[in-house]
Design a protein around this motif. Structure first.
Motif, PDB file in Angstrom:
ATOM      1  N   MET A   1     -22.278  11.678  45.111  1.00  0.00           N
ATOM      2  CA  MET A   1     -20.799  11.530  45.234  1.00  0.00           C
ATOM      3  C   MET A   1     -20.320  13.330  46.432  1.00  0.00           C
ATOM      4  O   MET A   1     -21.134  13.923  46.243  1.00  0.00           O
ATOM      5  CB  MET A   1     -20.094  11.627  44.111  1.00  0.00           C
ATOM      6  N   THR A   2     -20.084  12.913  47.696  1.00  0.00           N
ATOM      7  CA  THR A   2     -19.354  13.993  48.390  1.00  0.00           C
ATOM      8  C   THR A   2     -17.639  14.605  48.295  1.00  0.00           C
ATOM      9  O   THR A   2     -17.351  13.343  47.664  1.00  0.00           O
ATOM     10  CB  THR A   2     -19.408  13.822  49.967  1.00  0.00           C
ATOM     11  N   GLY A   3     -17.321  15.751  49.074  1.00  0.00           N
ATOM     12  CA  GLY A   3     -16.115  16.122  48.156  1.00  0.00           C
ATOM     13  C   GLY A   3     -15.128  15.649  49.151  1.00  0.00           C
ATOM     14  O   GLY A   3     -15.727  14.914  50.780  1.00  0.00           O
ATOM     15  N   PRO A   4     -13.740  16.460  49.708  1.00  0.00           N
ATOM     16  CA  PRO A   4     -12.656  16.081  50.381  1.00  0.00           C
ATOM     17  C   PRO A   4     -13.243  15.937  51.308  1.00  0.00           C
ATOM     18  O   PRO A   4     -14.273  17.573  51.817  1.00  0.00           O
ATOM     19  CB  PRO A   4     -11.611  16.459  49.889  1.00  0.00           C
ATOM     20  N   THR A   5     -12.585  15.468  52.969  1.00  0.00           N
ATOM     21  CA  THR A   5     -12.834  16.187  53.959  1.00  0.00           C
ATOM     22  C   THR A   5     -12.183  16.657  54.754  1.00  0.00           C
ATOM     23  O   THR A   5     -11.563  16.572  55.775  1.00  0.00           O
ATOM     24  CB  THR A   5     -13.500  14.664  54.832  1.00  0.00           C
ATOM     25  N   TRP A   6     -11.239  17.429  54.014  1.00  0.00           N
ATOM     26  CA  TRP A   6     -10.695  18.166  54.062  1.00  0.00           C
ATOM     27  C   TRP A   6     -10.771  20.053  53.703  1.00  0.00           C
ATOM     28  O   TRP A   6     -10.837  19.732  52.883  1.00  0.00           O
ATOM     29  CB  TRP A   6      -9.238  17.199  53.956  1.00  0.00           C
ATOM     30  N   ARG A   7      -9.659  20.998  53.783  1.00  0.00           N
ATOM     31  CA  ARG A   7      -8.848  21.636  53.308  1.00  0.00           C
ATOM     32  C   ARG A   7      -7.976  22.172  53.213  1.00  0.00           C
ATOM     33  O   ARG A   7      -7.077  22.344  54.259  1.00  0.00           O
ATOM     34  CB  ARG A   7     -10.428  23.036  54.412  1.00  0.00           C
ATOM     35  N   LEU A   8      -7.750  23.162  51.926  1.00  0.00           N
ATOM     36  CA  LEU A   8      -6.545  23.144  51.682  1.00  0.00           C
ATOM     37  C   LEU A   8      -6.197  24.502  52.481  1.00  0.00           C
ATOM     38  O   LEU A   8      -7.239  25.621  52.163  1.00  0.00           O
ATOM     39  CB  LEU A   8      -5.839  23.477  50.170  1.00  0.00           C
ATOM     40  N   VAL A   9      -5.305  24.838  53.284  1.00  0.00           N
ATOM     41  CA  VAL A   9      -4.653  26.303  54.174  1.00  0.00           C
ATOM     42  C   VAL A   9      -3.540  26.404  53.639  1.00  0.00           C
ATOM     43  O   VAL A   9      -2.642  26.058  53.682  1.00  0.00           O
ATOM     44  CB  VAL A   9      -4.810  26.081  55.613  1.00  0.00           C
ATOM     45  N   PRO A  10      -3.685  27.820  52.534  1.00  0.00           N
ATOM     46  CA  PRO A  10      -1.981  28.945  52.196  1.00  0.00           C
ATOM     47  C   PRO A  10      -1.555  29.048  53.372  1.00  0.00           C
ATOM     48  O   PRO A  10      -2.230  29.800  54.243  1.00  0.00           O
ATOM     49  CB  PRO A  10      -2.038  29.392  51.343  1.00  0.00           C
ATOM     50  N   LEU A  11      -0.036  29.095  54.547  1.00  0.00           N
ATOM     51  CA  LEU A  11       0.506  29.544  55.153  1.00  0.00           C
ATOM     52  C   LEU A  11       1.526  30.753  54.936  1.00  0.00           C
ATOM     53  O   LEU A  11       2.788  30.470  54.097  1.00  0.00           O
ATOM     54  CB  LEU A  11       1.359  28.280  56.092  1.00  0.00           C
ATOM     55  N   THR A  12       1.141  31.668  55.523  1.00  0.00           N
ATOM     56  CA  THR A  12       1.964  32.744  55.154  1.00  0.00           C
ATOM     57  C   THR A  12       2.445  32.952  57.402  1.00  0.00           C
ATOM     58  O   THR A  12       1.048  32.016  57.671  1.00  0.00           O
ATOM     59  CB  THR A  12       1.114  33.735  55.246  1.00  0.00           C
ATOM     60  N   PRO A  13       3.557  34.305  57.561  1.00  0.00           N
ATOM     61  CA  PRO A  13       3.413  34.468  58.278  1.00  0.00           C
ATOM     62  C   PRO A  13       2.384  34.623  59.222  1.00  0.00           C
ATOM     63  O   PRO A  13       2.476  34.771  60.810  1.00  0.00           O
ATOM     64  CB  PRO A  13       4.715  34.875  59.275  1.00  0.00           C
ATOM     65  N   ALA A  14       1.585  35.278  58.484  1.00  0.00           N
ATOM     66  CA  ALA A  14      -0.284  36.097  59.130  1.00  0.00           C
ATOM     67  C   ALA A  14      -1.261  35.562  59.060  1.00  0.00           C
ATOM     68  O   ALA A  14      -2.140  35.328  60.096  1.00  0.00           O
ATOM     69  CB  ALA A  14      -0.242  37.271  58.107  1.00  0.00           C
ATOM     70  N   THR A  15      -1.011  33.628  58.577  1.00  0.00           N
ATOM     71  CA  THR A  15      -2.126  33.201  58.825  1.00  0.00           C
ATOM     72  C   THR A  15      -1.900  32.120  59.568  1.00  0.00           C
ATOM     73  O   THR A  15      -2.689  30.895  60.084  1.00  0.00           O
ATOM     74  CB  THR A  15      -2.862  32.371  57.607  1.00  0.00           C
ATOM     75  N   ALA A  16      -0.203  31.657  60.073  1.00  0.00           N
ATOM     76  CA  ALA A  16       0.226  30.165  60.665  1.00  0.00           C
ATOM     77  C   ALA A  16      -0.265  30.544  62.173  1.00  0.00           C
ATOM     78  O   ALA A  16       0.662  31.647  62.906  1.00  0.00           O
ATOM     79  CB  ALA A  16       1.333  30.182  60.521  1.00  0.00           C
ATOM     80  N   THR A  17      -0.903  30.526  62.497  1.00  0.00           N
ATOM     81  CA  THR A  17      -1.020  30.499  64.336  1.00  0.00           C
ATOM     82  C   THR A  17      -0.256  29.239  64.509  1.00  0.00           C
ATOM     83  O   THR A  17       0.177  28.309  64.413  1.00  0.00           O
ATOM     84  CB  THR A  17      -2.588  30.063  64.976  1.00  0.00           C
ATOM     85  N   ARG A  18      -0.011  29.649  66.289  1.00  0.00           N
ATOM     86  CA  ARG A  18       0.485  28.806  66.999  1.00  0.00           C
ATOM     87  C   ARG A  18       0.370  27.256  66.808  1.00  0.00           C
ATOM     88  O   ARG A  18       0.547  26.308  67.010  1.00  0.00           O
ATOM     89  CB  ARG A  18       0.632  29.033  68.310  1.00  0.00           C
ATOM     90  N   GLU A  19      -1.320  27.083  67.411  1.00  0.00           N
ATOM     91  CA  GLU A  19      -1.312  25.648  66.666  1.00  0.00           C
ATOM     92  C   GLU A  19      -1.835  25.574  65.321  1.00  0.00           C
ATOM     93  O   GLU A  19      -1.255  24.223  65.569  1.00  0.00           O
ATOM     94  CB  GLU A  19      -3.601  26.141  66.877  1.00  0.00           C
ATOM     95  N   LEU A  20      -1.817  25.739  64.457  1.00  0.00           N
ATOM     96  CA  LEU A  20      -1.462  25.800  62.990  1.00  0.00           C
ATOM     97  C   LEU A  20      -0.112  24.675  62.738  1.00  0.00           C
ATOM     98  O   LEU A  20       0.171  24.262  62.515  1.00  0.00           O
ATOM     99  CB  LEU A  20      -1.689  26.452  62.187  1.00  0.00           C
ATOM    100  N   ILE A  21       1.084  25.426  63.838  1.00  0.00           N
ATOM    101  CA  ILE A  21       2.510  25.784  63.069  1.00  0.00           C
ATOM    102  C   ILE A  21       2.299  24.140  64.123  1.00  0.00           C
ATOM    103  O   ILE A  21       3.591  23.265  63.617  1.00  0.00           O
ATOM    104  CB  ILE A  21       2.885  26.130  64.275  1.00  0.00           C
ATOM    105  N   SER A  22       1.253  24.214  65.530  1.00  0.00           N
ATOM    106  CA  SER A  22       2.339  22.819  65.959  1.00  0.00           C
ATOM    107  C   SER A  22       1.838  21.660  65.529  1.00  0.00           C
ATOM    108  O   SER A  22       2.215  20.643  65.245  1.00  0.00           O
ATOM    109  CB  SER A  22       1.239  22.897  67.558  1.00  0.00           C
ATOM    110  N   GLY A  23       0.036  21.768  64.773  1.00  0.00           N
ATOM    111  CA  GLY A  23       0.099  20.512  64.158  1.00  0.00           C
ATOM    112  C   GLY A  23       0.888  20.339  62.647  1.00  0.00           C
ATOM    113  O   GLY A  23       1.583  19.340  62.396  1.00  0.00           O
ATOM    114  N   LEU A  24       0.528  21.802  61.855  1.00  0.00           N
ATOM    115  CA  LEU A  24       2.419  21.160  61.211  1.00  0.00           C
ATOM    116  C   LEU A  24       3.522  20.537  61.585  1.00  0.00           C
ATOM    117  O   LEU A  24       3.834  19.257  60.451  1.00  0.00           O
ATOM    118  CB  LEU A  24       2.524  22.726  60.611  1.00  0.00           C
ATOM    119  N   ALA A  25       4.309  20.536  62.632  1.00  0.00           N
ATOM    120  CA  ALA A  25       5.178  20.082  62.897  1.00  0.00           C
ATOM    121  C   ALA A  25       4.506  18.769  63.499  1.00  0.00           C
ATOM    122  O   ALA A  25       5.747  17.528  62.936  1.00  0.00           O
ATOM    123  CB  ALA A  25       5.525  20.476  64.587  1.00  0.00           C
ATOM    124  N   GLU A  26       3.480  18.584  64.045  1.00  0.00           N
ATOM    125  CA  GLU A  26       3.347  16.862  64.577  1.00  0.00           C
ATOM    126  C   GLU A  26       3.055  16.104  63.149  1.00  0.00           C
ATOM    127  O   GLU A  26       3.488  15.143  63.167  1.00  0.00           O
ATOM    128  CB  GLU A  26       2.216  17.062  65.381  1.00  0.00           C
TER     129      GLU A  26
END
Length: 172
Positions: free
Chosen positions: A1-26
């Motif tokens: 059995m394989t695991g999920p094909t995703w990863r969970l990322v806690p978001l903070t001002p320090a970890t939220a890159t511009r690219e990640l914020i754009s992906g979140l908005a999308e």
């Protein structure tokens, strides 16, 4: 059995890159359009603006008391959840689940489950608002012990009727 094909990322001002914020908005816009097309007028869904939504996420991430987590698939955000201080006056609970969205292609895959576990504290009462005409979401929240408390309202952006659900902490 394989695991999920995703990863969970806690978001903070320090970890939220511009690219990640754009992906979140999308993801936010895509999820609304996929999940609410029968509940929200098409012109409202069409009016979403990616840059404006990204700016809103930047502000929310820098605000006090927010807990945001995103699930990232192969190359994009496929879901997110956001909690913060309750906005009701008076509040039904100290914390509000303000958003939980998963792209339709991942409904039923466990993404929402991972997000709920990441942002909800089992020892803290939590409330949420859900569209009254969204039984699928209501059924999902009942699985996590949210119950209707009788409060009704109107969603600010769409003017669609909402109902409030509350989950009491396991420490009661």
């Amino acid at each position: 059995m394989t695991g999920p094909t995703w990863r969970l990322v806690p978001l903070t001002p320090a970890t939220a890159t511009r690219e990640l914020i754009s992906g979140l908005a999308e993801c936010h816009i895509a999820s609304w359009r996929e999940s609410h097309r029968d509940l929200v007028p098409a012109h409202v869904l069409a009016a979403f603006d990616l840059d404006r939504r990204a700016e809103q996420w930047e502000r929310r991430l820098s605000g006090p008391g927010s807990t945001v987590a995103a699930v990232i698939g192969t190359a994009t955000v496929i879901g997110f959840a956001d909690t913060g201080p309750a906005r009701d006056d008076p509040p039904a609970a100290p914390v509000e689940l303000r958003a939980l969205y998963v792209r339709a292609a991942f409904h039923g895959a466990g993404v929402a489950h991972d997000l709920i576990r990441a942002v909800l504290d089992p020892h803290t009462d939590t409330s949420l608002w859900v569209f009254e005409e969204n039984p699928r979401a209501q059924t999902f929240y009942r699985k996590y012990e949210f119950e209707f408390d009788g409060a009704r309202g109107v969603e600010d952006f769409t003017l669609a009727p909402q109902v409030r659900m509350v989950r009491l902490s396991s420490s009661r």
